[in-house]
Design an enzyme around this catalytic site. Sequence first.
Site, PDB file in Angstrom:
ATOM      1  N   HIS A  39      49.275 -50.892  71.059  1.00 55.47           N
ATOM      2  CA  HIS A  39      50.657 -50.506  70.748  1.00 55.47           C
ATOM      3  C   HIS A  39      51.094 -49.348  71.642  1.00 55.47           C
ATOM      4  O   HIS A  39      50.812 -48.193  71.324  1.00 55.47           O
ATOM      5  CB  HIS A  39      50.744 -50.098  69.277  1.00 55.47           C
ATOM      6  CG  HIS A  39      50.306 -51.169  68.330  1.00 55.47           C
ATOM      7  ND1 HIS A  39      48.981 -51.472  68.115  1.00 55.47           N
ATOM      8  CD2 HIS A  39      51.022 -52.018  67.554  1.00 55.47           C
ATOM      9  CE1 HIS A  39      48.891 -52.460  67.239  1.00 55.47           C
ATOM     10  NE2 HIS A  39      50.116 -52.813  66.889  1.00 55.47           N
ATOM     11  N   HIS A 274      56.611 -52.458  70.755  1.00 53.86           N
ATOM     12  CA  HIS A 274      55.783 -52.035  69.628  1.00 53.86           C
ATOM     13  C   HIS A 274      54.301 -52.391  69.791  1.00 53.86           C
ATOM     14  O   HIS A 274      53.449 -51.511  69.795  1.00 53.86           O
ATOM     15  CB  HIS A 274      56.315 -52.636  68.318  1.00 53.86           C
ATOM     16  CG  HIS A 274      55.340 -52.558  67.204  1.00 53.86           C
ATOM     17  ND1 HIS A 274      55.172 -51.431  66.446  1.00 53.86           N
ATOM     18  CD2 HIS A 274      54.431 -53.462  66.747  1.00 53.86           C
ATOM     19  CE1 HIS A 274      54.201 -51.640  65.575  1.00 53.86           C
ATOM     20  NE2 HIS A 274      53.752 -52.856  65.721  1.00 53.86           N
ATOM     21  N   GLU A 423      48.693 -45.469  41.075  1.00 49.59           N
ATOM     22  CA  GLU A 423      47.290 -45.769  41.375  1.00 49.59           C
ATOM     23  C   GLU A 423      46.996 -45.803  42.870  1.00 49.59           C
ATOM     24  O   GLU A 423      45.948 -45.325  43.324  1.00 49.59           O
ATOM     25  CB  GLU A 423      46.876 -47.100  40.738  1.00 49.59           C
ATOM     26  CG  GLU A 423      46.866 -47.109  39.215  1.00 49.59           C
ATOM     27  CD  GLU A 423      48.237 -47.360  38.606  1.00 49.59           C
ATOM     28  OE1 GLU A 423      49.203 -47.596  39.366  1.00 49.59           O
ATOM     29  OE2 GLU A 423      48.359 -47.324  37.362  1.00 49.59           O
ATOM     30  N   HIS A 485      46.387 -57.226  30.743  1.00 44.38           N
ATOM     31  CA  HIS A 485      45.535 -56.036  30.739  1.00 44.38           C
ATOM     32  C   HIS A 485      44.041 -56.385  30.715  1.00 44.38           C
ATOM     33  O   HIS A 485      43.206 -55.501  30.593  1.00 44.38           O
ATOM     34  CB  HIS A 485      45.861 -55.162  29.527  1.00 44.38           C
ATOM     35  CG  HIS A 485      47.144 -54.390  29.674  1.00 44.38           C
ATOM     36  ND1 HIS A 485      48.320 -54.987  30.044  1.00 44.38           N
ATOM     37  CD2 HIS A 485      47.417 -53.062  29.520  1.00 44.38           C
ATOM     38  CE1 HIS A 485      49.271 -54.065  30.108  1.00 44.38           C
ATOM     39  NE2 HIS A 485      48.749 -52.900  29.796  1.00 44.38           N
TER      40      HIS A 485
HETATM   41  C1  LIG Z   1      50.095 -51.992  54.988  1.00 42.49           C
HETATM   42  C2  LIG Z   1      50.425 -52.544  56.341  1.00 42.49           C
HETATM   43  N1  LIG Z   1      51.255 -53.597  56.427  1.00 42.49           N
HETATM   44  C3  LIG Z   1      51.529 -54.139  57.634  1.00 42.49           C
HETATM   45  C4  LIG Z   1      50.975 -53.625  58.767  1.00 42.49           C
HETATM   46  C5  LIG Z   1      51.240 -54.289  60.114  1.00 42.49           C
HETATM   47  N2  LIG Z   1      52.101 -53.399  60.941  1.00 42.49           N
HETATM   48  C6  LIG Z   1      51.619 -52.604  61.875  1.00 42.49           C
HETATM   49  S1  LIG Z   1      52.770 -51.586  62.524  1.00 42.49           S
HETATM   50  C7  LIG Z   1      53.970 -52.265  61.556  1.00 42.49           C
HETATM   51  C8  LIG Z   1      55.386 -51.746  61.534  1.00 42.49           C
HETATM   52  C9  LIG Z   1      55.813 -51.132  62.760  1.00 42.49           C
HETATM   53  O1  LIG Z   1      56.932 -50.336  62.578  1.00 42.49           O
HETATM   54  P1  LIG Z   1      56.829 -48.769  62.618  1.00 42.49           P
HETATM   55  O2  LIG Z   1      56.020 -48.303  61.484  1.00 42.49           O
HETATM   56  O3  LIG Z   1      58.207 -48.270  62.712  1.00 42.49           O
HETATM   57  O4  LIG Z   1      56.018 -48.464  63.925  1.00 42.49           O
HETATM   58  P2  LIG Z   1      56.586 -48.477  65.414  1.00 42.49           P
HETATM   59  O5  LIG Z   1      57.325 -49.757  65.590  1.00 42.49           O
HETATM   60  O6  LIG Z   1      57.456 -47.295  65.521  1.00 42.49           O
HETATM   61  O7  LIG Z   1      55.386 -48.408  66.275  1.00 42.49           O
HETATM   62  C10 LIG Z   1      53.451 -53.268  60.758  1.00 42.49           C
HETATM   63  C11 LIG Z   1      54.266 -54.082  59.816  1.00 42.49           C
HETATM   64  C12 LIG Z   1      50.114 -52.533  58.624  1.00 42.49           C
HETATM   65  N3  LIG Z   1      49.496 -51.971  59.658  1.00 42.49           N
HETATM   66  N4  LIG Z   1      49.869 -51.990  57.415  1.00 42.49           N
END
Ligand SMILES: Cc1ncc(C[n+]2csc(CCOP(=O)(O)OP(=O)(O)O)c2C)c(N)n1
Length: 699
Positions: A39, A274, A423, A485
């Site tokens: 990334h 990204h 939790e 539960h």
């Molecule tokens: C709990 C979780 N769900 C999904 C992902 C997959 N994932 C990685 S980065 C991302 C989103 C990217 O957006 P952002 O947080 O704004 O990061 P940026 O694009 O700025 O690098 C997702 C959905 C993850 N790493 N963790």
Amino acid sequence: MATSATLATTIASPSLDELCINTLRFLAVDMVQKANSGHPGLPMGSAAMAYALWDRSLKFNPRNPHWPDRDRFILSAGHGCALLYALLHVTGFDLPLEELKMFRQWGSHTPGHPEYGKTPGVEATTGPLGQGLANGVGMAIAEVALAARFNRPGHQIVDHYTYVLVSDGDLEEGISSEAGSIAGHQHLGKLIVLYADNHITIEGSTELTFTEDRMARFAAFGWHVQSVEQSNDVEAVALALKNAREEKDRPSLIAVRTHIGFGSPHKQDTAAAHGEALGVEEVHLTKEGMNWPASPSFYIPAEALEHFRRAVARGSAAQVEWESRFKAFAQEYPDLASEFQRVIDRRLPANWDAGLPAFTSADGPVATRVASGKVIEIIGSRLPEMMGGSADLGPSTHTNIDGAGSFEPEDWAGRNMHFGIRENAMGAILNGMALHRGLIPYGGTFFVFCDYMRPPMRLAAMNALPVIYIFTHDSIGMGEDGPTHQPVEQLVGLRSIPGMVVFRPADANETVAAWHVAIGGKQGPVALVLTRQGLPVLDLKSYPAIPAGVPLGGYILADSPTTERPDIILIATGSEVHLALEGREQLATGGVHARVVSMPSTNLFASQSDDYREKILPAGVPLLVIEAGSPVGWQSFVGPQIAVIGIDTFGSSAPGKVLMEHYGFTVENVCKQAHHLLNQLKEEAPCVLQSPQTMEGSF
Ligand SMILES: Cc1ncc(C[n+]2csc(CCOP(=O)(O)OP(=O)(O)O)c2C)c(N)n1
């Protein structure tokens, strides 16, 4: 009321800063390009704010990443780890440039997301979004708790900040609200979060999904919030950080308007930056556009390196300064100083386990949750580092340490925590506390709700963190609350997490032994799965094998009375062990000689030697497993000649005893199924895996 300040952005960045920031950017770009995976966008956009923090504020010593009073930095947006690896390399951690060139490759110290223990300077494993932010809350809690315990007038030996870098994804995840709410409530003024507000997630603009006023949201949680409009303005970010540090009463959120893929002519501000390499041509154009040499890749200008490496002298001076303060503290408070060292080193005091209760049958019936509560009272008074609580279920989970006070806003000496009904954050906060060191964190809820905290439990296991979970209401035996539960599949779910030790003790004495392993063992997280309902006590006089047997996971509780080799082995866990014992008696009257194996921890049993396991479960002896949970997992575990009395549907609403009967957890059914299995084997029927639902006449 929270303050929202838009900071001036007019101060030009000096060119050395630019050089350093671009060094970070292009190291990240080259790492991702070489691996053709990763990334680049977040590192390119966030390099300047990360630089502002690491260069101007962060207290760290690259030559001693574990020095206790360092500031903590967590990259919650773990997918941007190329930025972190670049920072660690240039500032002088033991992470050679060769490692950056091995980004995401087998055996490297630069894995695809930051992994605690694999890379010096990585404070937490991150990647599952939101977890790192809540880890930061846990670390900030640990800081104030230890400060309350150890600091004395004129001696601030615990005095550091926790910084977290988050992305949109971190703040979209629900855990950010859980953790943000707790942090605001607790007035954790030394928690400072930098938010890479780049308006982009994977599917495109945040306009698609994320349009609330984040600043107002965190202000409502009780945070101090600031915005910086120009992400490349190092001085503006540094000033916001300074303001945040001066704000003692509230945690801080600094939203920095960053630009994903900053500098990339075709990808900046788009989702394309990204999660994939920019591509050779785009890398070339980006470097050209920012006056960066196209080759060599992984280029680090000498002036930039020299500047970054000042962190080594700076860090070492900060550590030396702290050590001299600690020496003065130790002179005045020698016992307290050695106690501090002990808890930071995770050493237990001598005799920590003296006088743990030994329950007798006269005490019974005792619910294992109650027995656990008694153990917590005793060891909690011996081990001041024990700190925990529950997700608003303290009276049910028996997690309170009597007399230890509540951990409350700005009265942080209390050790009984109130996590509220949160939790997921509770699990991640416990991880942060464990990662910080100096505490033995524990948390409780109803067993069925462990599903809400599975992500942090998985990370605790991955990192072998000494966290203890207290899960009560462990089966349909909990009764009337009904199937919502009543845990069924949770046992097999937890057992399947590599490195998670799960105990389901059969009585009060097994519970004591399980706690002994949880505190005294070195194996990472331990889940104690405990009953709501009272159970008979297995008197140690009649069952002397318990204390030595429980740590082995499974052991012979009551052997076949007359034969060396039993006709059948009844394996049971938790409350069903008592059924097995009664079944054994009844089977004996019909001439069937049964052995009862109590198996409080299948994980620990599986890790014993072949010889030991063969001794307990000799090959060829039929096995009947009795456990009020999903039968999944038992067959592969104990071999082919097996039947299981388990539950492969959800429970229902009725008193626990009635449910147990209806689901086949009766002595009669145990005996019936034992005979059934033996008959089938006589007829050489194929191996069977049965649950009451498939057993004739079980209902
Ligand atoms: C709990 C979780 N769900 C999904 C992902 C997959 N994932 C990685 S980065 C991302 C989103 C990217 O957006 P952002 O947080 O704004 O990061 P940026 O694009 O700025 O690098 C997702 C959905 C993850 N790493 N963790």
